[in-house]
Write an enzyme that holds these catalytic residues in place. Sequence first.
Site, PDB file in Angstrom:
ATOM      1  N   ASP A 347       0.668  -1.255  -0.177  1.00 36.08           N
ATOM      2  CA  ASP A 347      -0.434   0.068   0.133  1.00 36.08           C
ATOM      3  C   ASP A 347       0.985   1.409  -0.126  1.00 36.08           C
ATOM      4  OD1 ASP A 347      -2.719   1.408   0.758  1.00 36.08           O
ATOM      5  OD2 ASP A 347      -1.907   2.074   1.925  1.00 36.08           O
ATOM      6  N   GLU A 384       1.981  -0.145  -4.759  1.00 32.49           N
ATOM      7  CA  GLU A 384       0.508   1.157  -5.334  1.00 32.49           C
ATOM      8  C   GLU A 384       1.808   1.740  -5.563  1.00 32.49           C
ATOM      9  OE1 GLU A 384      -3.117   2.548  -3.733  1.00 32.49           O
ATOM     10  OE2 GLU A 384      -1.624   2.178  -2.317  1.00 32.49           O
TER      11      GLU A 384
END
Length: 696
Positions: A347, A384
């Site tokens: 993330d 990401e």
Amino acid sequence: MSRPSGPYETRPGRRHPAGATVGDEGVNFSVYSRHATGAELLLYENARSPEPFQIIGLDPEINHTFFSWHVLVVGLPPGTHYTWRMDGPNDPQGQGWRFDPRVELVDPWGRAVTTDSWDRWKRQRKGVKPHDSPRAVVLADDYDWEEDIPLYLPGEQMIVYELHVGGFTRHASAGVRSPGTFAGIVEKIPYLESLGITHVELMPVMAFDIQDVPEQVWEKGLTNYWGYSTHSFFSPHPGYCSSPEAGTHRTEFRDMVKALHRAGIGVILDVVFNHTAEGDGGGPVINLKGFGNETFYILDQIDKSIYLDFTGCGNTVNANHPMVARFIIECLEYWVREMHVDGFRFDLASALARDEEGQPLPNPPLLWGIELSDVLASTKIIAEAWDAAGLYQVGTFPGYRWMEWNGRYRDSLRQFVRGDPGNIGEVASRIAGSSDLYQANLRLPINSVNFITCHDGFTLQDLVSYERKCNRANGEDDQDGCSHNLSWNCGVEGASDDPEICALRKRQAKNLLGLLFLSQGVPMLLAGDEVLRTQGGNNNVWCQDNETGWLDWALLERNGDMLRFVRELIAFRKRHPSLQRRYFLSGQPREGSSLPDISWQGPKGRPPRWDDPNSHSLGFTLAGTGPGEEDLQILMNMGKASQTFALQALDGRAWHLALDTARATPWDILTKDEQESWPETSYPVAAHALVVLEGR
């Protein structure tokens, strides 16, 4: 498992390994704390014990080596719960130290944690109270893996399915014995097998704080549902376990992994190392702040009480500090070696590329350490490739093996399918594997994880039904969530009973998923999109642990035609190696073929008009990779009027219609046995439609 009776004899213990380690003599405890001057270990019988049965004070002379505090508790049984208290200087502004001997800390290396005694908002409002913290559990390791090992599927064969462990089975319609748990996932493995996916990508499953929400959100009865608020990185989330009070976290997670592997399905974890649940200077002390605040977080260099926030969540982990980088890599290696996971999605991974002052590093030690770890060598690592402070690294993320969520792919395909003209060149690049992003720096099509939707944003059904987010239920005055959705409501905002609108929306959904599975790279499908799950236009259900955020399994029957379409689409991709190329297309014929590996066409037999600002249509022929594979003719028309495409001439073979999203079910997608030859030399593609033909 015997019950602790105490008091237990203690010995100096050793500094390595960190955490609680069961041995022949007892349990060795060790934690990192560079600047602490004293330490206490508190032992509890269970998760709800009001008082510890033994408090062990550590001697700085015999229980302290370098940066570690350690003690061996002789004969202590597994199942014992424990916390730490650290004493030391408190100078948040000058040195960043936040030692407080009143606060019990949960072990950052704890293999299982319980939160029965934890109340974040009580702590925030009333201050620290005795024994009010999360607790770690001492675990022995006698699990029988039955010869299970992580799966090593080549990247080009991957089909990723992003799901939320709780939301996947928490709805009453799921019909499972243990809703919202790792065991619930096991019960749904037959469904995952029937769908045809190769990997599940589990939204955060490391122990997180469900209470980490703004006060006005908490007062509405909402919680941190998604789980991007980790506090204990080595522990499975207790809320996904059937009996966490018994310390079954590790066994329950392993049972799920082993069952998925038996079905040929890999496990990728969505991991959140960019920030923690401790928030900013006003947030609670749970563990890292109390052991080494100045080590674990990026702090302002002038006033170290200020946390630099590149994540939008209050703090940023100081990931490239040598100690922190080692902590993160050790954690990842643990989940691979001891928990058999197959990969990780990071993330806001670009936050992990920043130095101790928050500046981007050209060669971040952590990211290269992950790439070059021997233990992680066969593990999928997915970034990401951006953060919340404007660092956007899609196509330039540090390293070579890293796969990336391709945000350029998502945006280009959404614009194209909703009917935006003039971007067919961009769309062609994305469908062909994004060579403009990856080829020059020696990367491959499999570095691109392609997606139309993910947990963050509209579901597929909402993408074709809403042009404006509807997030008022989140309690933040509709200010949360992205407003740049690149969506089209097909003429009516929100739910509609108009049969023409509903048919167009379903066609658009098929167009989007059809292109996803016809593209080079790794496709990722959001759980529930295959049955058109809606969130009522809410594009940020991070706090909606309710039917808004859950999968309604009644949709499998209600939208069974869409489910059939997706299953056949995945099966189609799997039987075509030309859609799973490891290397970039060249535009040249393969050996023994007269067709180039890819050739592009515009409508009516013309070459594509790459610079035409009004173009909505594009076609291409994709050659088979060998004598046994059919060539493919793929035709896309996202404009408002039909377009006729000339078909590539085939020597001694004929085109067979495989897919036409303008046709009604079950003629929208046809198995190989159901197909009939197309006798014409051209094909009329309806408005807002995708067509695929196979040549044999």
